[in-house]
Design a protein around this motif. Structure first.
Motif: not given
Length: 386
Positions: A151, A308, A311, A366, A368-369, A372-373
């Motif tokens: 996260e 989370q 977040n 959204e 940074w997602e 992170t993936r």
């Protein structure tokens, strides 16, 4: 089944790695085995081992220093060994500290969050060991808030600091040994051996390991505080109290100018996953607002698997900024020309800019997602546990 720590596996099967060698140990108060025996005492008292130096992170090797307090090097009164502070004049071992060592052991319990300083200390030791030609053996310990969730944004290298030593997400979902392997392969290149645990899986929280919980920091006294820490630590970058100087650090958020009841009501209306809030009043005995009555919210974890914390903290900070535009402020840099503390904790200026311009925090989440993936895919090759 109880998790068997890297320290315990080391004594059971890997003593030959240091037999006949002069070695040092980086440890803290939570560096204990399942029977509460400290790694310093176990290693120092073993007749076949030659422990010659100790190294202490923030709070000192015995945990007698408060957060941010510089620690002096000294002689440990129990082991009669030199203790080199890595949170004093230097945050990295000097060549002189490592000159007589063949190996340095690391036995630290981290908090699973990028800004917890034990992570930086570990990486700094690895870099210094590489330069000195000293081998590193890391005795692995559980990721206290589990290893299933990643996260937060990856740190921008331009914002690297002691509270952000490498481009990791805020909550990185790895043990300290896995992080060491990951960073070592990509950047440091020291002679590193990680002694894995036995009986630990990624889905485990610390209270599911069968091990005693020993605070590695005086301000993270409970697993609940550690669970919230990846989010509530960001309050350190503001002029609000994060509960230091109370019995609930990183669970209380407040300031003298807050209306506790209306703040708690509004935060509950946001329906943040895994959280509830109640009004709270407290007087910090040290740190921000020492001796002053503060009002705010006590943050409760109702579902830690749904929570989370990073977040959720963005929504909390946005609520505070909107409710108290004249009182809420970011903490000022500690020295001229330095970056604001919130930027160092966050790893860039994107959080501060988002909150100050009142932009939707969901858009920031959204953004940074994808990174992170990618991080999860890249670190998969070093993961030691199923």
């Amino acid at each position: 089944m109880r998790t068997q720590l890297g320290l315990e596996v080391f004594f059971e099967a890997h003593l030959d790695r240091v037999a006949g060698l002069r070695f040092g140990l980086l440890a803290c108060p939570s560096s204990v085995d399942s029977q509460l025996r400290g790694s310093v005492d176990r290693l120092h008292s073993h007749p076949a081992l030659n422990l010659v130096a100790l190294f202490g992170p923030e709070h000192g090797i015995r945990g007698d220093a408060q957060a941010g307090s510089l620690v002096a090097s000294a002689i440990d009164p129990r082991a009669s060994l030199p203790v080199y502070s890595l949170y004093g004049e230097s945050k990295s071992p000097t060549a002189e500290m490592l000159a007589d060592l063949d190996v340095i052991l690391i036995d630290l319990q981290d908090a699973g969050a990028r800004f917890y300083t034990f992570l930086a200390t570990t990486l700094y030791v690895m870099r210094a060991a590489k330069a000195a030609g000293v081998a590193v053996i890391l005795l692995d310990r559980p990721a206290p808030i589990g290893g299933m969730r990643v996260e937060g944004p990856l740190l921008d290298r331009a914002y690297a600091s002691f509270v952000g030593p490498y481009p990791l997400p805020i909550r990185y979902g790895m043990t300290i040994g896995e992080v060491a392997l990951f960073v070592n392969e990509r950047e440091i290149g020291c002679e590193l051996t990680v002694i894995p645990m036995r009986g630990w899986s990624r889905a485990m929280w610390f209270d599911e390991t069968g091990l005693p919980f020993i605070p590695s920091s005086p301000n993270l006294p409970t697993l609940e505080a550690v669970t919230l820490y990846p989010g509530t630590c960001l309050v350190e970058g503001t002029n609000l109290s994060e509960g230091r100087g109370t019995t609930r650090p990183f669970e209380y958020i407040g300031a003298p100018w807050i209306d506790a009841e209306s703040l708690a009501d509004e935060l509950n209306e946001r329906l943040l996953a895994g959280l509830r809030f109640r009004p709270v009043y407290f007087v910090p005995t040290f740190s921000k607002y020492q001796g002053e009555l503060c009002a705010g919210a006590h943050v409760y974890v109702t579902d830690r698997d749904a929570l989370q914390p990073v977040n959720s903290m963005l929504h909390i900070l946005q609520t505070l900024k909107r409710r108290y535009p004249d009182e809420f402020a970011w903490r000022q840099p500690w020295s001229d020309g330095a970056r604001p503390p919130i930027d160092l904790l966050w790893g860039s200026d994107s959080l501060r800019n988002c909150i100050d311009s009142d932009q939707p925090v969901d858009s920031l989440i959204e953004s940074w997602e994808p990174d992170t993936r990618d991080f999860e895919r890249n670190c998969a090759e070093v993961l030691l546990y199923s």
